[in-house]
Design an enzyme around this catalytic site. Structure first.
Site, PDB file in Angstrom:
ATOM      1  N   GLU A 240     177.917  20.893  33.428  1.00 47.15           N
ATOM      2  CA  GLU A 240     178.844  22.012  33.633  1.00 47.15           C
ATOM      3  C   GLU A 240     178.587  22.636  35.000  1.00 47.15           C
ATOM      4  O   GLU A 240     177.423  22.859  35.341  1.00 47.15           O
ATOM      5  CB  GLU A 240     178.677  23.081  32.557  1.00 47.15           C
ATOM      6  CG  GLU A 240     179.770  24.121  32.638  1.00 47.15           C
ATOM      7  CD  GLU A 240     179.681  25.198  31.546  1.00 47.15           C
ATOM      8  OE1 GLU A 240     178.796  25.118  30.675  1.00 47.15           O
ATOM      9  OE2 GLU A 240     180.509  26.107  31.585  1.00 47.15           O
TER      10      GLU A 240
ATOM     11  N   GLY B 238     169.920  29.467  32.638  1.00 48.07           N
ATOM     12  CA  GLY B 238     169.130  29.668  31.419  1.00 48.07           C
ATOM     13  C   GLY B 238     169.086  28.450  30.512  1.00 48.07           C
ATOM     14  O   GLY B 238     168.014  27.997  30.111  1.00 48.07           O
TER      15      GLY B 238
ATOM     16  N   MET C 137     171.898  25.116  28.563  1.00 42.69           N
ATOM     17  CA  MET C 137     173.208  24.462  28.529  1.00 42.69           C
ATOM     18  C   MET C 137     173.498  23.908  27.140  1.00 42.69           C
ATOM     19  O   MET C 137     172.673  23.218  26.539  1.00 42.69           O
ATOM     20  CB  MET C 137     173.224  23.337  29.578  1.00 42.69           C
ATOM     21  CG  MET C 137     174.520  22.573  29.641  1.00 42.69           C
ATOM     22  SD  MET C 137     175.921  23.635  30.131  1.00 42.69           S
ATOM     23  CE  MET C 137     177.229  22.851  29.199  1.00 42.69           C
ATOM     24  N   GLU C 138     174.719  24.177  26.690  1.00 45.42           N
ATOM     25  CA  GLU C 138     175.109  23.917  25.299  1.00 45.42           C
ATOM     26  C   GLU C 138     175.611  22.504  25.022  1.00 45.42           C
ATOM     27  O   GLU C 138     176.389  22.307  24.087  1.00 45.42           O
ATOM     28  CB  GLU C 138     176.198  24.922  24.907  1.00 45.42           C
ATOM     29  CG  GLU C 138     177.568  24.719  25.602  1.00 45.42           C
ATOM     30  CD  GLU C 138     177.806  25.571  26.849  1.00 45.42           C
ATOM     31  OE1 GLU C 138     176.813  25.993  27.467  1.00 45.42           O
ATOM     32  OE2 GLU C 138     178.969  25.798  27.197  1.00 45.42           O
ATOM     33  N   ASN C 139     175.192  21.488  25.774  1.00 49.48           N
ATOM     34  CA  ASN C 139     175.653  20.116  25.553  1.00 49.48           C
ATOM     35  C   ASN C 139     175.693  19.780  24.055  1.00 49.48           C
ATOM     36  O   ASN C 139     174.777  20.114  23.319  1.00 49.48           O
ATOM     37  CB  ASN C 139     174.700  19.120  26.217  1.00 49.48           C
ATOM     38  CG  ASN C 139     174.285  19.566  27.585  1.00 49.48           C
ATOM     39  OD1 ASN C 139     175.114  19.738  28.452  1.00 49.48           O
ATOM     40  ND2 ASN C 139     172.991  19.806  27.765  1.00 49.48           N
TER      41      ASN C 139
ATOM     42  N   HIS D 251     172.763  31.872  21.604  1.00 48.51           N
ATOM     43  CA  HIS D 251     173.954  31.727  22.456  1.00 48.51           C
ATOM     44  C   HIS D 251     174.386  30.252  22.544  1.00 48.51           C
ATOM     45  O   HIS D 251     175.548  29.927  22.317  1.00 48.51           O
ATOM     46  CB  HIS D 251     173.649  32.290  23.845  1.00 48.51           C
ATOM     47  CG  HIS D 251     174.769  32.191  24.823  1.00 48.51           C
ATOM     48  ND1 HIS D 251     175.608  33.243  25.111  1.00 48.51           N
ATOM     49  CD2 HIS D 251     175.210  31.148  25.587  1.00 48.51           C
ATOM     50  CE1 HIS D 251     176.512  32.861  26.002  1.00 48.51           C
ATOM     51  NE2 HIS D 251     176.289  31.590  26.321  1.00 48.51           N
ATOM     52  N   GLU D 252     173.435  29.395  22.859  1.00 46.58           N
ATOM     53  CA  GLU D 252     173.801  27.978  23.023  1.00 46.58           C
ATOM     54  C   GLU D 252     174.229  27.384  21.683  1.00 46.58           C
ATOM     55  O   GLU D 252     175.151  26.574  21.620  1.00 46.58           O
ATOM     56  CB  GLU D 252     172.651  27.171  23.629  1.00 46.58           C
ATOM     57  CG  GLU D 252     172.084  27.722  24.941  1.00 46.58           C
ATOM     58  CD  GLU D 252     173.108  28.048  26.016  1.00 46.58           C
ATOM     59  OE1 GLU D 252     174.180  27.428  26.021  1.00 46.58           O
ATOM     60  OE2 GLU D 252     172.835  28.945  26.837  1.00 46.58           O
TER      61      GLU D 252
ATOM     62  N   HIS E 110     177.766  28.323  20.884  1.00 43.59           N
ATOM     63  CA  HIS E 110     178.750  27.574  21.673  1.00 43.59           C
ATOM     64  C   HIS E 110     179.278  26.352  20.918  1.00 43.59           C
ATOM     65  O   HIS E 110     180.345  25.840  21.255  1.00 43.59           O
ATOM     66  CB  HIS E 110     178.123  27.076  22.981  1.00 43.59           C
ATOM     67  CG  HIS E 110     178.326  27.993  24.154  1.00 43.59           C
ATOM     68  ND1 HIS E 110     179.521  28.590  24.434  1.00 43.59           N
ATOM     69  CD2 HIS E 110     177.477  28.381  25.146  1.00 43.59           C
ATOM     70  CE1 HIS E 110     179.405  29.316  25.554  1.00 43.59           C
ATOM     71  NE2 HIS E 110     178.173  29.212  25.996  1.00 43.59           N
TER      72      HIS E 110
ATOM     73  N   GLU F 120     182.594  31.944  27.263  1.00 43.15           N
ATOM     74  CA  GLU F 120     181.398  32.721  27.608  1.00 43.15           C
ATOM     75  C   GLU F 120     181.473  34.170  27.116  1.00 43.15           C
ATOM     76  O   GLU F 120     180.506  34.683  26.549  1.00 43.15           O
ATOM     77  CB  GLU F 120     181.134  32.660  29.109  1.00 43.15           C
ATOM     78  CG  GLU F 120     180.807  31.249  29.626  1.00 43.15           C
ATOM     79  CD  GLU F 120     179.642  30.584  28.905  1.00 43.15           C
ATOM     80  OE1 GLU F 120     178.893  31.267  28.172  1.00 43.15           O
ATOM     81  OE2 GLU F 120     179.485  29.356  29.057  1.00 43.15           O
TER      82      GLU F 120
HETATM   83  N1  B3K Z   1     177.413  27.138  29.932  1.00 40.82           N
HETATM   84  C1  B3K Z   1     176.161  27.239  30.620  1.00 40.82           C
HETATM   85  C2  B3K Z   1     176.294  27.658  32.048  1.00 40.82           C
HETATM   86  C3  B3K Z   1     176.641  26.582  33.002  1.00 40.82           C
HETATM   87  C4  B3K Z   1     176.561  27.063  34.420  1.00 40.82           C
HETATM   88  C5  B3K Z   1     177.052  26.045  35.385  1.00 40.82           C
HETATM   89  N2  B3K Z   1     176.879  26.471  36.745  1.00 40.82           N
HETATM   90  C6  B3K Z   1     175.206  28.147  29.927  1.00 40.82           C
HETATM   91  C7  B3K Z   1     175.792  29.108  29.000  1.00 40.82           C
HETATM   92  O1  B3K Z   1     176.530  30.003  29.344  1.00 40.82           O
HETATM   93  O2  B3K Z   1     175.541  28.999  27.839  1.00 40.82           O
HETATM   94 ZN    ZN Z   2     177.374  30.396  27.494  1.00 41.61          ZN
END
Ligand code: B3K
Ligand code: ZN
Length: 878
Positions: free
Chosen positions: A127, A267, A269-271, A303-304, A307, A326
């Site tokens: 992302e 912080g 990433m929600e892959n 949070h993740e 998502h 977000e």
């Molecule tokens: N979605 C990611 C943030 C990605 C930032 C890319 N530059 C983390 C989050 O908001 O959960």
């Molecule tokens: Zn997020």
């Protein structure tokens, strides 16, 4: 300017994709020199797209093309065109398979976007647009595909090979290599793709969903960190349970994985099914992590996880819609943390952050709406406006609808849009449908930037026993938006009688009265609300719970503020009254540096200090003075030194006047027993450490000794680091020894060393910049590691206003140097640093000139990144 001006991308230019990709098969061969990526894409024309373009255009950057074939037929170089940003293939059929092979160099990837190495492991960050650095693709969130991923790597070095979805096959290959295949049944945009390879250990847990399915939970870390994952695991389980209860959302795969890495731009990433985390938001033990760290882990893990529904199952149509996922997910994590800890304190912390950073952003050249209209580099729009103001915008909808209708609204959203890429308008429409009301005016919160200001006047009519509130709203101009239409604003109010109790509220024309809080709805520029049946003149309690992200101007007397601070039933308003009062005293102190501190203020503090009924965490918030930067925001021209002096002086005066009370408080709030990061103990520790901070202003040997004792005795990092930070404000041989000893004790723990760098960067010592310069050369520092950059450079430039804004410009020069040094390595992190000079117009002419000169110098540098270019050039725009 030596670079081509980067293109601006506009929301109004959005078009649906011309092609879709149904299935993606990837094969990675990870090596020490290079990585090869083979991809097989099943493409077809998008029936929803207008026109029938002759050519297919795929994104791709820094890829070395080795082979390309269409429906099994190799293409020769006349059949496609390649440039720095992608690949075009002419004359493609309606449905076809495109196969390619590329060579990439993760070992040289210092931007930490795409596939890169962090220490001994491979990991990804896609992302927003990192997938195009891995292979050719339609790298846009409205193209959702099923991914199957095969990873091949040396088994000894990389025994653990992970990707999204479920594991389907593991095979041993020749040459000591291993091959693992993962399949993700859920279509997803490429930005949610992830791959990890490394020598990792897992700690395991499990969760049984409300409908009875078993989910395996795994947190992967480097072997030395296995003992530091319990809190993250416990937080994950709580988050899963909470989302089932509060939103009716269950997890959907059989396995949920979290991997901690040391080199990460943000912080976490929600892959899908494979979150990748900055180790700061996973690893914790009482000895190494502070209360804040424990809370940070709980909220980022949640949070993740959240998502998975708000972001992954339902994603964004385009990146202008970023707040769709977000803002909503931040609102969800805020409410989760409120339920896990102290709700009132959580709200205050969130408002403090919003006011300090988002209000400042709204008043800066980088101001933009929650749904921006344009960008040059999307990574620059992961902002407090999109995240935190976006969360406030969702919260307002929940406030306007009430809890039941809000829940119906989210249920509808999940039912209507599951599996799709949608817009913030789609979300609001669900709320409008569920609430049975028109929210078209409300949508201005998404399209208009700036912080609305409410000017409120109250009038009591003793003869009629009525009280009127007249409210005017105004939103200052922001770049590209000189005039704003009025917002729909939920304004929660209460009226206090002379004993401090909430009065019954009845508006003219209504029959029943409401006890306590009333949600008024503002929709016009000027509106009057008339309350009836009031036996005496009330003191209004305004914007309870911070019901909207606005500024309120009401002409309270100091006495009224003290009254609210002592009696308001709304915790946020009690705190806010204390802040307003402190702000008045401090700004008065800037204007008149020798003036006496009003005794009423000292007495109000004394009363608060001896209040044993209030939650210590809330009390800590009430007794914490507004920050120097926030005070600067309240001045026409920021007086850096004046603010610093006035604030230090007020702290010293309070400490002197309230010495005994502070000592008593310090004693009373020692937390017995083993460390526990629960809300009650956290509150006690924060109040106690605040008392110690005030006392340390007195510069007494006995108090310093107490601080040293706390440092030595502390059974937890919160107490240890609080004490050490206070000691580090003074340049003494003892401080130097303690800092050295701390370093030796923790030299193998990078996260603890980040704290060590930060507290030195934040020191009040006059030579802090020299210390920071020297620390750049410390063996434990690395400019390639974003956590280190934030801990040392970020902390100094954003948290040490008086040193960073030194009149001789040394702080600005330092920052300019670091930006240019970093930009070639990691543009995203460099661009975050440039922002710290975006508000140069708020300072005196001499400082303005110095900051402007640095911004111009950055802009003139050859090859400056798009990220940095956008921020520097917008900062300089008129
Ligand atoms: N979605 C990611 C943030 C990605 C930032 C890319 N530059 C983390 C989050 O908001 O959960
Ligand atoms: Zn997020």
């Amino acid at each position: 300017m030596l670079r081509d001006t980067p293109n601006t991308i506009y929301l109004k230019d959005y078009r649906p994709p011309e092609f879709l990709i149904d299935q993606v098969n990837l094969r990675f061969e990870l090596g020490e020199e290079e990585t090869r990526v083979r991809s097989r894409l099943e493409l077809r024309r998008n029936p929803a797209a207008e026109g029938r373009p002759a050519e297919l255009r795929l994104h791709g950057e820094q890829l070395e093309l080795l082979a390309l074939a269409l429906d099994g037929r190799p293409l020769d170089s006349t059949e496609y065109e390649q440039d720095n940003e992608g690949l075009s293939v002419a004359g493609v059929p309606d449905r076809f398979v495109l196969e390619s092979e590329v060579r990439i160099l993760p070992q040289r990837n210092t931007a930490l976007e795409g596939l890169y190495k962090s220490g001994g492991m491979f990991c990804t960050q896609c992302e927003a647009e990192g997938f195009r650095k891995i292979t050719w693709f339609l790298d846009r969130p409205d193209v959702m595909s099923r991914f199957t991923t095969t990873i091949v790597a040396d088994q000894a070095r990389y025994p653990v090979l992970l990707s999204n979805g479920n594991p389907v096959e593991t095979r041993q290959l020749d040459g000591g290599r291993q091959q693992v295949t993962w399949a993700d049944p859920f279509p997803k945009p490429a930005y949610l793709f992830a791959l990890v390879a490394g020598d990792l250990r897992a700690i395991e847990g499990s969760h049984t969903t409300a409908s009875g399915r078993e989910v395996a939970l795994r947190i992967y870390v480097e072997p030395e960190n296995v003992a530091k994952c319990d809190h993250a695991m416990a937080s994950l389980k709580q988050a899963m349970r909470w989302d089932e209860r509060q939103y009716g959302r269950e997890y959907d795969l059989d396995i949920y994985m979290v991997v901690a890495v040391n080199d990460f731009n943000m912080g976490a990433m929600e892959n899908k099914g494979l979150n990748i985390f900055n180790s700061k938001y996973v690893l914790a033990s009482p000895a190494t992590a502070t209360d804040r760290d424990f809370q940070g882990i709980e909220s980022v893990i949640a949070h993740e996880y959240f998502h998975n529904w708000t972001g992954n199952r339902i994603t964004c149509r385009d990146w202008f819609q970023l707040s769709l996922k977000e803002g909503l997910t931040v609102f969800r994590d805020q409410e989760f943390s409120a339920d896990m800890g102290s709700r009132g304190v959580k709200r205050i912390e969130d408002v403090r952050l919003l006011r300090a950073h988002q209000f400042a952003e709204d008043a800066s050249p980088m101001a933009h709406p929650v749904r921006p209209d344009s960008y040059m580099e999307i990574n620059n729009f992961y902002t407090v406006t999109v995240y935190e103001k976006g969360a406030e915008v969702v919260r307002m909808q929940a406030n306007l609808l009430g809890p039941e209708a809000y829940r119906r609204g989210t249920d509808l959203y999940f039912a209507r849009f599951d599996g799709q890429a949608v817009t913030t308008d789609d979300f609001v429409q669900c709320m409008a449908d569920a609430g049975g009301r028109d929210l078209s005016q409300f949508k201005r919160w998404y399209s208009q930037a700036g912080t609305p200001e409410l000017t409120i006047q109250g009038d009591y009519d003793a003869a009629r026993r009525t009280y009127s509130l007249t409210v005017e709203q105004h939103c200052p101009p922001t770049p590209g938006q000189p005039d704003k239409a009025p917002f729909l604003i939920p304004l929660a109010v209460g009226l206090l009688d002379s004993r401090g109790a909430d009065m019954a509220l009845r508006l003219a024309g209504e029959t029943g009265a409401v006890q306590g809080t009333r949600m008024l709805e503002l929709s016009e520029r000027r509106q009057r609300f008339l309350f009836e049946d009031l036996p005496e003149a009330p003191v209004p309690s305004l914007l309870r719970g911070f019901s909207a992200p606005v500024k309120v101007r009401f002409d309270y007397s100091d006495e009224q503020l003290m009254f609210l601070m002592a009696h308001d039933s709304d915790g946020f308003c009690r705190w806010d009254a204390a802040q307003t009062l402190a702000q008045r005293v401090l700004l008065q102190g800037v204007a008149d540096p020798d003036g006496a501190v009003p005794t009423g203020f000292i007495e109000a503090f004394r009363e608060a200090l001896s209040d044993r009924a209030t939650d210590p965490a809330l009390l800590t918030e009430v007794l914490t003075l507004p920050s120097e930067s926030y005070l600067g925001d309240q001045m026409a021209v920021v007086d850096v030194e004046g603010i610093h002096r006035a604030r230090e002086r007020l702290k010293t005066t309070l400490a002197g006047e309230l010495r005994e009370e502070l000592l008593a408080l310090y004693q009373a709030h020692a937390v017995p027993g083993a460390y526990r990061p629960d809300a009650a103990s956290i509150g006690q520790r924060s109040l106690r450490n605040l008392a110690l901070a005030y006392l340390m202003q007195l510069d007494e040997a006995a108090i310093r000794q107490r601080c040293v004792d706390q440092y030595r005795a502390g059974n937890n990092m919160t107490d240890v680091i609080s004490a050490l930070a206070l000691l580090a404000d003074r340049d003494t041989p003892e401080t130097a020894q303690l800092l050295e000893a701390f370093y030796r004790q923790w030299r193998d723990d990078p996260l603890v060393l980040d704290k060590w760098f930060s507290l030195q960067a934040l020191s009040k010592r006059s030579d802090t910049l020299q210390q920071v310069q020297a620390l750049l050369h410390h063996p434990a520092f690395s400019i390639a590691n974003p956590n280190k950059v934030r801990a040392l450079i970020g902390a100094f430039c954003s948290g040490n206003a008086v040193r960073f804004h030194a009149a001789d410009g040394s702080g600005y020069r330092f920052l300019g140097d670091r930006v240019l040094e970093l930009d070639g390595l990691n543009p995203q992190v460099a661009s975050r640093l440039v922002r710290l000079m975006a508000r140069w117009r708020r300072y005196d002419p001499a400082r303005q000139q110095l900051m402007q000169a640095q911004l111009e110098r950055i802009l003139k540098t050859e090859g400056v990144s798009r990220d940095v270019f956008e921020v520097a050039s917008k900062s300089l725009e008129q």
